[in-house]
Design an enzyme around this catalytic site. Structure first.
Site, PDB file in Angstrom:
ATOM      1  N   ARG A  30      -1.567 102.796  42.132  1.00  0.00           N
ATOM      2  CA  ARG A  30      -1.314 104.237  42.020  1.00  0.00           C
ATOM      3  C   ARG A  30      -0.029 104.530  41.271  1.00  0.00           C
ATOM      4  O   ARG A  30       0.162 105.631  40.737  1.00  0.00           O
ATOM      5  CB  ARG A  30      -1.340 104.880  43.408  1.00  0.00           C
TER       6      ARG A  30
ATOM      7  N   GLU B 235       3.927  96.587  54.027  1.00  0.00           N
ATOM      8  CA  GLU B 235       3.584  97.191  55.321  1.00  0.00           C
ATOM      9  C   GLU B 235       2.304  96.568  55.875  1.00  0.00           C
ATOM     10  O   GLU B 235       2.174  96.371  57.061  1.00  0.00           O
ATOM     11  CB  GLU B 235       3.422  98.709  55.150  1.00  0.00           C
TER      12      GLU B 235
HETATM   13  P1  AMP Z   1       6.077  98.653  50.600  1.00  0.00           P
HETATM   14  O1  AMP Z   1       6.194  97.464  49.711  1.00  0.00           O
HETATM   15  O2  AMP Z   1       6.021  98.317  52.037  1.00  0.00           O
HETATM   16  O3  AMP Z   1       7.144  99.697  50.276  1.00  0.00           O
HETATM   17  O4  AMP Z   1       4.667  99.305  50.292  1.00  0.00           O
HETATM   18  C1  AMP Z   1       4.515 100.086  49.157  1.00  0.00           C
HETATM   19  C2  AMP Z   1       3.208  99.848  48.465  1.00  0.00           C
HETATM   20  O5  AMP Z   1       2.104  99.865  49.376  1.00  0.00           O
HETATM   21  C3  AMP Z   1       2.962 100.956  47.463  1.00  0.00           C
HETATM   22  O6  AMP Z   1       2.360 100.403  46.296  1.00  0.00           O
HETATM   23  C4  AMP Z   1       2.056 101.916  48.190  1.00  0.00           C
HETATM   24  O7  AMP Z   1       1.103 102.448  47.299  1.00  0.00           O
HETATM   25  C5  AMP Z   1       1.405 101.097  49.280  1.00  0.00           C
HETATM   26  N1  AMP Z   1       1.489 101.724  50.602  1.00  0.00           N
HETATM   27  C6  AMP Z   1       2.237 101.284  51.650  1.00  0.00           C
HETATM   28  N2  AMP Z   1       2.068 102.055  52.720  1.00  0.00           N
HETATM   29  C7  AMP Z   1       1.212 103.021  52.350  1.00  0.00           C
HETATM   30  C8  AMP Z   1       0.635 104.147  53.035  1.00  0.00           C
HETATM   31  N3  AMP Z   1       0.921 104.422  54.320  1.00  0.00           N
HETATM   32  N4  AMP Z   1      -0.198 104.957  52.342  1.00  0.00           N
HETATM   33  C9  AMP Z   1      -0.491 104.687  51.045  1.00  0.00           C
HETATM   34  N5  AMP Z   1       0.009 103.641  50.355  1.00  0.00           N
HETATM   35  C10 AMP Z   1       0.838 102.811  51.002  1.00  0.00           C
END
Ligand code: AMP
Length: 184
Positions: A72, A109
């Site tokens: 995205r 996450e």
């Molecule tokens: P992080 O590396 O934990 O900051 O996760 C970020 C990546 O995971 C991004 O590319 C987001 O698009 C996706 N992402 C993580 N959590 C969510 C969520 N709750 N909703 C949508 N996309 C998420």
């Protein structure tokens, strides 16, 4: 947490985007509330306002490359690159890029992953903005910033549509470098 406002002139934007976001519980795993931005992208006026607001803090900052994080981050990063008259660089999941690439591994996450960039995507001294839709733990963006720095780029900042504050991503990335339209 006090993050810089993305755009102070479009005062109803945050509320308008919030109204159109779709929360999808337990996707892609139990316990995760997925922030679905597709209704925002489907509305051309709202999409344009979002791109304008996410670009605004970086206008005049001589950004030469915008890195969008798969998937995205591509959808937001490419129009932001055009708005800033910068080039666009995709940061992709491992094994997707056709040319010689460098890789960084990270945990996120929901699960563990890696991110890759073409080794010639950024030239030494280029001023780089990293874009994604959601900042959660910051692992993805941090790994992307490491790729930028390994190629000799200067990480000017990050632009997110949504920050999940409870996961403390801004602390991990350096709050002064993070701009976000919405915080939850
Ligand atoms: P992080 O590396 O934990 O900051 O996760 C970020 C990546 O995971 C991004 O590319 C987001 O698009 C996706 N992402 C993580 N959590 C969510 C969520 N709750 N909703 C949508 N996309 C998420």
């Amino acid at each position: 947490m006090n993050l810089p406002a993305a755009n102070l002139t479009d005062t109803t934007l945050a509320a308008d985007v919030t109204a159109r976001l779709r929360d999808v519980p337990d996707f892609p795993k139990p316990g995760i509330v997925f922030k679905d931005i597709t209704p925002v992208l489907a509305d051309p006026l709202l999409f344009g306002r979002v791109i304008n607001a996410m670009s605004a803090p970086f206008r005049g900052q001589h950004i030469t490359k915008v890195v969008g994080v798969e998937a995205r981050g591509f959808l937001l990063g490419a129009p932001i690159a055009l708005a800033l008259q910068a080039g666009f660089v995709p940061a992709r999941k491992p094994g997707k890029l056709p040319h010689r690439s460098i890789v960084e591994r990270y945990s996120l996450e929901y699960g563990a992953d890696g991110v890759e960039m073409h080794e010639d995507a950024i030239l030494k001294g280029e001023r780089v903005l990293v874009v994604d839709d959601v900042l959660a733990t910051g692992g993805t963006a941090e790994a992307t910033s490491k790729l930028v720095k390994r190629l000799g780029g200067e990480l000017v900042g990050y632009s997110f549509l949504i920050t999940l504050d409870f996961l403390e991503g801004p602390k991990r990335l350096g709050a002064d470098k993070v701009t976000t339209l919405l915080s939850f």
